[in-house]
Design a protein around this motif. Structure first.
Motif, PDB file in Angstrom:
ATOM      1  N   GLY A  42       0.785  -1.224   0.000  1.00 34.34           N
ATOM      2  CA  GLY A  42       0.000   0.000   0.000  1.00 34.34           C
ATOM      3  C   GLY A  42       0.818   1.275   0.000  1.00 34.34           C
ATOM      4  O   GLY A  42       0.279   2.372  -0.123  1.00 34.34           O
ATOM      5  N   LYS A  43       2.119   1.165   0.108  1.00 35.49           N
ATOM      6  CA  LYS A  43       2.978   2.349   0.168  1.00 35.49           C
ATOM      7  C   LYS A  43       3.100   3.007  -1.203  1.00 35.49           C
ATOM      8  O   LYS A  43       3.005   2.351  -2.225  1.00 35.49           O
ATOM      9  N   GLY A  44       3.355   4.299  -1.202  1.00 38.83           N
ATOM     10  CA  GLY A  44       3.544   5.039  -2.439  1.00 38.83           C
ATOM     11  C   GLY A  44       4.952   4.915  -2.999  1.00 38.83           C
ATOM     12  O   GLY A  44       5.162   4.977  -4.208  1.00 38.83           O
ATOM     13  N   LYS A  60       4.231   4.700  -6.949  1.00 39.25           N
ATOM     14  CA  LYS A  60       2.829   4.608  -7.335  1.00 39.25           C
ATOM     15  C   LYS A  60       2.004   5.490  -6.408  1.00 39.25           C
ATOM     16  O   LYS A  60       2.502   5.989  -5.404  1.00 39.25           O
ATOM     17  N   SER A  61       0.761   5.652  -6.754  1.00 42.39           N
ATOM     18  CA  SER A  61      -0.146   6.416  -5.906  1.00 42.39           C
ATOM     19  C   SER A  61      -0.446   5.615  -4.639  1.00 42.39           C
ATOM     20  O   SER A  61      -0.550   4.389  -4.685  1.00 42.39           O
ATOM     21  N   ARG A  62      -0.616   6.307  -3.524  1.00 38.12           N
ATOM     22  CA  ARG A  62      -0.950   5.626  -2.273  1.00 38.12           C
ATOM     23  C   ARG A  62      -2.418   5.223  -2.206  1.00 38.12           C
ATOM     24  O   ARG A  62      -2.824   4.530  -1.294  1.00 38.12           O
ATOM     25  N   ASP A  63      -3.216   5.691  -3.157  1.00 35.73           N
ATOM     26  CA  ASP A  63      -4.655   5.404  -3.080  1.00 35.73           C
ATOM     27  C   ASP A  63      -5.029   4.035  -3.640  1.00 35.73           C
ATOM     28  O   ASP A  63      -6.189   3.689  -3.693  1.00 35.73           O
ATOM     29  N   TRP A  64      -4.052   3.243  -4.054  1.00 35.96           N
ATOM     30  CA  TRP A  64      -4.348   1.864  -4.441  1.00 35.96           C
ATOM     31  C   TRP A  64      -3.265   0.931  -3.932  1.00 35.96           C
ATOM     32  O   TRP A  64      -2.115   1.319  -3.784  1.00 35.96           O
TER      33      TRP A  64
END
Length: 172
Positions: A42-44, A60-64
């Protein structure tokens, strides 16, 4: 040299064409593989090592949250295949009826929530995500001295996801 992966290509379980590309790339050693822990998924920003020792940076985005089989393309034009490690889950069950001790159960639930330890109830079992050291969680639970309370552990594969609830706690 760090291989940087920012370009998400999809997941091999959802995309047959990508799955075939990955099989071919693996046979030609053009695909790196990493094994991530569930919390890291889950880390960005993720720093890890591939199965062959390369340093890997994933942005990556933290929202996914990354899933088993996700694929990125690195800046060096290699594929990066994501694997998720199994995770250990605490299981609380009871060997005798607890209907005469509802206050103990309410107190146990309150303490688990105050510690923000994610839980899920399925059937007659309470699953606790190991969001802290398992010895600390176990000691906290055993301090209630609830007769018949049993703690065990299960290993869950990345495909067998439990959706834990995180209690939102507002202080006034």
């Amino acid at each position: 040299m760090i291989e940087l992966a920012e370009t998400y290509l999809g997941n091999i379980t959802d995309n047959n064409s990508l799955s075939e590309q990955i099989k071919k790339a693996l046979s030609q050693e053009q695909c790196l593989e990493v094994y991530l822990s569930q919390p890291d998924s889950g880390k960005g920003r993720i720093f890890t090592h591939s199965n062959c020792g390369n340093e890997i940076g994933i942005i990556k985005s933290r929202d996914w949250v990354l899933r088993e089989g996700d694929v990125f393309q690195t800046e060096q034009n290699k594929f990066l295949l994501i694997h998720l490690q199994q995770k250990k889950i605490m299981v609380i069950s009871f060997t005798e009826p607890v209907s005469d001790r509802p206050i103990n159960l309410v107190h146990l639930g309150h303490v688990l929530g105050n510690h923000h330890w994610p839980i899920i109830i399925q059937g007659d079992k309470l699953y606790v995500q190991l969001a802290a050291d398992e010895d600390v969680i176990e000691e906290t639970i055993l301090n209630f001295k609830i007769p018949g309370l049993r703690i065990s552990y299960e290993w869950r594969s990345p495909w067998d996801q439990l959706t834990f609830s995180e209690q939102e706690h507002h202080h006034h």
